[in-house]
Scaffold this motif. Structure first.
Motif, PDB file in Angstrom:
ATOM      1  N   ILE A  71     -10.868  11.148 -35.348  1.00 14.95           N
ATOM      2  CA  ILE A  71     -11.473  11.860 -36.469  1.00 14.95           C
ATOM      3  C   ILE A  71     -11.493  10.922 -37.674  1.00 14.95           C
ATOM      4  O   ILE A  71     -10.829   9.885 -37.680  1.00 14.95           O
ATOM      5  CB  ILE A  71     -10.723  13.162 -36.833  1.00 14.95           C
ATOM      6  CG1 ILE A  71      -9.334  12.844 -37.390  1.00 14.95           C
ATOM      7  CG2 ILE A  71     -10.652  14.110 -35.658  1.00 14.95           C
ATOM      8  CD1 ILE A  71      -8.660  14.041 -38.046  1.00 14.95           C
ATOM      9  N   ARG A  72     -12.252  11.308 -38.699  1.00 19.22           N
ATOM     10  CA  ARG A  72     -12.325  10.519 -39.926  1.00 19.22           C
ATOM     11  C   ARG A  72     -12.175  11.456 -41.116  1.00 19.22           C
ATOM     12  O   ARG A  72     -12.798  12.513 -41.172  1.00 19.22           O
ATOM     13  CB  ARG A  72     -13.666   9.786 -40.014  1.00 19.22           C
ATOM     14  CG  ARG A  72     -13.810   8.880 -41.231  1.00 19.22           C
ATOM     15  CD  ARG A  72     -15.164   8.193 -41.240  1.00 19.22           C
ATOM     16  NE  ARG A  72     -16.259   9.145 -41.339  1.00 19.22           N
ATOM     17  CZ  ARG A  72     -17.550   8.822 -41.201  1.00 19.22           C
ATOM     18  NH1 ARG A  72     -17.888   7.595 -40.926  1.00 19.22           N
ATOM     19  NH2 ARG A  72     -18.480   9.754 -41.321  1.00 19.22           N
ATOM     20  N   TYR A  73     -11.336  11.060 -42.059  1.00 21.95           N
ATOM     21  CA  TYR A  73     -11.121  11.876 -43.253  1.00 21.95           C
ATOM     22  C   TYR A  73     -10.991  10.961 -44.462  1.00 21.95           C
ATOM     23  O   TYR A  73     -10.100  10.111 -44.511  1.00 21.95           O
ATOM     24  CB  TYR A  73      -9.867  12.738 -43.090  1.00 21.95           C
ATOM     25  CG  TYR A  73      -9.559  13.615 -44.283  1.00 21.95           C
ATOM     26  CD1 TYR A  73     -10.424  14.644 -44.656  1.00 21.95           C
ATOM     27  CD2 TYR A  73      -8.419  13.400 -45.046  1.00 21.95           C
ATOM     28  CE1 TYR A  73     -10.149  15.444 -45.749  1.00 21.95           C
ATOM     29  CE2 TYR A  73      -8.134  14.202 -46.150  1.00 21.95           C
ATOM     30  CZ  TYR A  73      -9.004  15.222 -46.493  1.00 21.95           C
ATOM     31  OH  TYR A  73      -8.736  16.021 -47.583  1.00 21.95           O
ATOM     32  N   LYS A  74     -11.902  11.145 -45.438  1.00 21.13           N
ATOM     33  CA  LYS A  74     -11.915  10.334 -46.657  1.00 21.13           C
ATOM     34  C   LYS A  74     -11.889   8.837 -46.354  1.00 21.13           C
ATOM     35  O   LYS A  74     -11.162   8.064 -46.986  1.00 21.13           O
ATOM     36  CB  LYS A  74     -10.750  10.723 -47.570  1.00 21.13           C
ATOM     37  CG  LYS A  74     -10.872  12.131 -48.141  1.00 21.13           C
ATOM     38  CD  LYS A  74      -9.767  12.438 -49.131  1.00 21.13           C
ATOM     39  CE  LYS A  74      -9.978  13.819 -49.744  1.00 21.13           C
ATOM     40  NZ  LYS A  74      -8.915  14.162 -50.737  1.00 21.13           N
ATOM     41  N   TYR A  77      -9.604   6.612 -40.553  1.00 19.54           N
ATOM     42  CA  TYR A  77      -9.717   7.101 -39.182  1.00 19.54           C
ATOM     43  C   TYR A  77      -8.328   7.437 -38.628  1.00 19.54           C
ATOM     44  O   TYR A  77      -7.344   6.763 -38.917  1.00 19.54           O
ATOM     45  CB  TYR A  77     -10.382   6.048 -38.289  1.00 19.54           C
ATOM     46  CG  TYR A  77     -11.835   5.836 -38.609  1.00 19.54           C
ATOM     47  CD1 TYR A  77     -12.835   6.424 -37.839  1.00 19.54           C
ATOM     48  CD2 TYR A  77     -12.222   5.045 -39.695  1.00 19.54           C
ATOM     49  CE1 TYR A  77     -14.175   6.234 -38.139  1.00 19.54           C
ATOM     50  CE2 TYR A  77     -13.558   4.847 -40.003  1.00 19.54           C
ATOM     51  CZ  TYR A  77     -14.532   5.445 -39.217  1.00 19.54           C
ATOM     52  OH  TYR A  77     -15.862   5.265 -39.514  1.00 19.54           O
ATOM     53  N   TYR A  78      -8.287   8.508 -37.833  1.00 23.16           N
ATOM     54  CA  TYR A  78      -7.045   8.958 -37.207  1.00 23.16           C
ATOM     55  C   TYR A  78      -7.270   9.110 -35.710  1.00 23.16           C
ATOM     56  O   TYR A  78      -8.354   9.519 -35.263  1.00 23.16           O
ATOM     57  CB  TYR A  78      -6.599  10.305 -37.780  1.00 23.16           C
ATOM     58  CG  TYR A  78      -6.260  10.267 -39.255  1.00 23.16           C
ATOM     59  CD1 TYR A  78      -4.943  10.171 -39.688  1.00 23.16           C
ATOM     60  CD2 TYR A  78      -7.270  10.316 -40.217  1.00 23.16           C
ATOM     61  CE1 TYR A  78      -4.634  10.130 -41.049  1.00 23.16           C
ATOM     62  CE2 TYR A  78      -6.976  10.279 -41.573  1.00 23.16           C
ATOM     63  CZ  TYR A  78      -5.652  10.186 -41.975  1.00 23.16           C
ATOM     64  OH  TYR A  78      -5.362  10.143 -43.319  1.00 23.16           O
ATOM     65  N   LYS A  99     -13.108  27.378 -45.146  1.00 22.87           N
ATOM     66  CA  LYS A  99     -13.360  26.007 -44.699  1.00 22.87           C
ATOM     67  C   LYS A  99     -14.149  25.961 -43.391  1.00 22.87           C
ATOM     68  O   LYS A  99     -14.481  24.871 -42.919  1.00 22.87           O
ATOM     69  CB  LYS A  99     -12.022  25.279 -44.504  1.00 22.87           C
ATOM     70  CG  LYS A  99     -11.250  25.060 -45.787  1.00 22.87           C
ATOM     71  CD  LYS A  99      -9.906  24.397 -45.514  1.00 22.87           C
ATOM     72  CE  LYS A  99      -9.135  24.157 -46.798  1.00 22.87           C
ATOM     73  NZ  LYS A  99      -7.789  23.588 -46.533  1.00 22.87           N
TER      74      LYS A  99
END
Length: 299
Positions: A71-74, A77-78, A99
């Motif tokens: 996943i990608r957040y701000k 990547y995680y 949300k």
């Protein structure tokens, strides 16, 4: 893991008040995928259709224990490992509805990886276009992801991993931008050409940028394609200067061996340069990350 299609208020805003009231009453009682599927089919929530959205089905049917998820957040990547007790749930509360994140998978172990320079190109490009949940069909990415997870947790959870240092695996790990930068670095080293950064513009789709030959100030044009994409040399014959063409999996068509102004850089040739000592100090950090990964495989 969480995703949309949570049967939020905005999803049903065009329904009659009586129908909305019934859906809201029934969504509170969703305790399983079957409950969710039953409500969707009964009320035809999404676009008046009676089937569950494809990505919701994938989250239930296809995500299995030991799968690895990106996943990608701000901009970060995680990498997440799906645990043995992972379950599909519909977790409804005001925050999740707001949300649009009520549909979830439990028991995910998340590891922070870093920015785009530290993830395989196939991973980065998957976030540009595609579905909310999709498979990344690349053996190189699978092996890297498992290898990275093993390294982070300090034990061989995924066993029998074989890292192969070859062009195919290497270009799977690079992003399209990495490929462009690598070609520029190669031409700079091999021919002493100088990149003109201001020529890298979206308006010049025929070539990525222009380099300058310091010996005679002639222009050098490059076209770089990552993946199974063909390039037609005829499209470049009108350019006044030298042309270098590269495609990692495709073919350069109509290349005339007698024309010294248009040359093809082979994937093997560029890969050999990338993992050489000559490239170590002149490629970007993101390319260096993957070349070091490949060098380890060669040892």
């Amino acid at each position: 893991m969480a995703m949309g299609w949570s049967i939020t208020d905005r999803h049903i805003e065009n329904f009659t008040e009586a129908r909305k009231k019934k859906i809201c009453e029934q969504r509170v009682n969703i305790h399983s995928y079957k409950d969710y599927e039953k409500l969707i089919k009964k009320w035809k929530v999404y676009d008046g259709k009676s089937y569950v959205p494809a990505t919701v089905r994938k989250l239930y049917w296809e995500v299995k224990p030991d799968d690895l998820v990106w996943i990608r957040y701000k901009g970060i990547y995680y990498l997440g490992r799906v645990g043995d007790t992972s379950q599909w749930i519909y977790k409804i509360n005001q925050d999740n509805l707001q949300k649009d994140a009520a549909i979830q998978r439990t028991d995910i172990e998340w590891l922070a990886v870093g920015d785009e320079s530290t993830v395989p190109g196939f991973v980065a490009t998957a976030f540009i276009k595609g579905r909310t949940l999709q498979r990344i069909n690349s053996e190189a990415v699978q092996i890297f992801s498992q290898h990275y997870y093993n390294t982070k947790i300090g034990k061989e959870h995924y066993q029998g991993l074989t890292i192969e240092a070859n062009p195919e695996e290497f270009y799977d790990l690079l992003s399209p931008t990495d490929c462009e930068d690598l070609v520029c670095a190669y031409l700079s080293y091999e021919y002493k050409y100088i990149v003109i950064p201001s020529t890298n513009k979206k308006s010049t789709e025929l070539y990525e940028c222009i380099l300058l030959d310091p010996e005679d100030r002639s222009h050098v044009y490059i076209q770089v394609k990552k993946g199974n994409v063909d390039i037609d040399a005829n499209d470049f014959r009108h350019l006044q200067g030298k042309v270098f063409l590269f495609t990692s999996e495709g073919t350069v068509k109509n290349l005339d061996s007698n024309n010294e102004n248009i040359k093809c850089i082979s994937p093997e040739e560029l890969f050999k340069f990338a993992i050489s000592d000559a490239a170590k100090n002149i490629v970007s950090d993101s390319i260096s990350y993957w070349t070091e990964y490949m060098r380890k495989a060669l040892k």
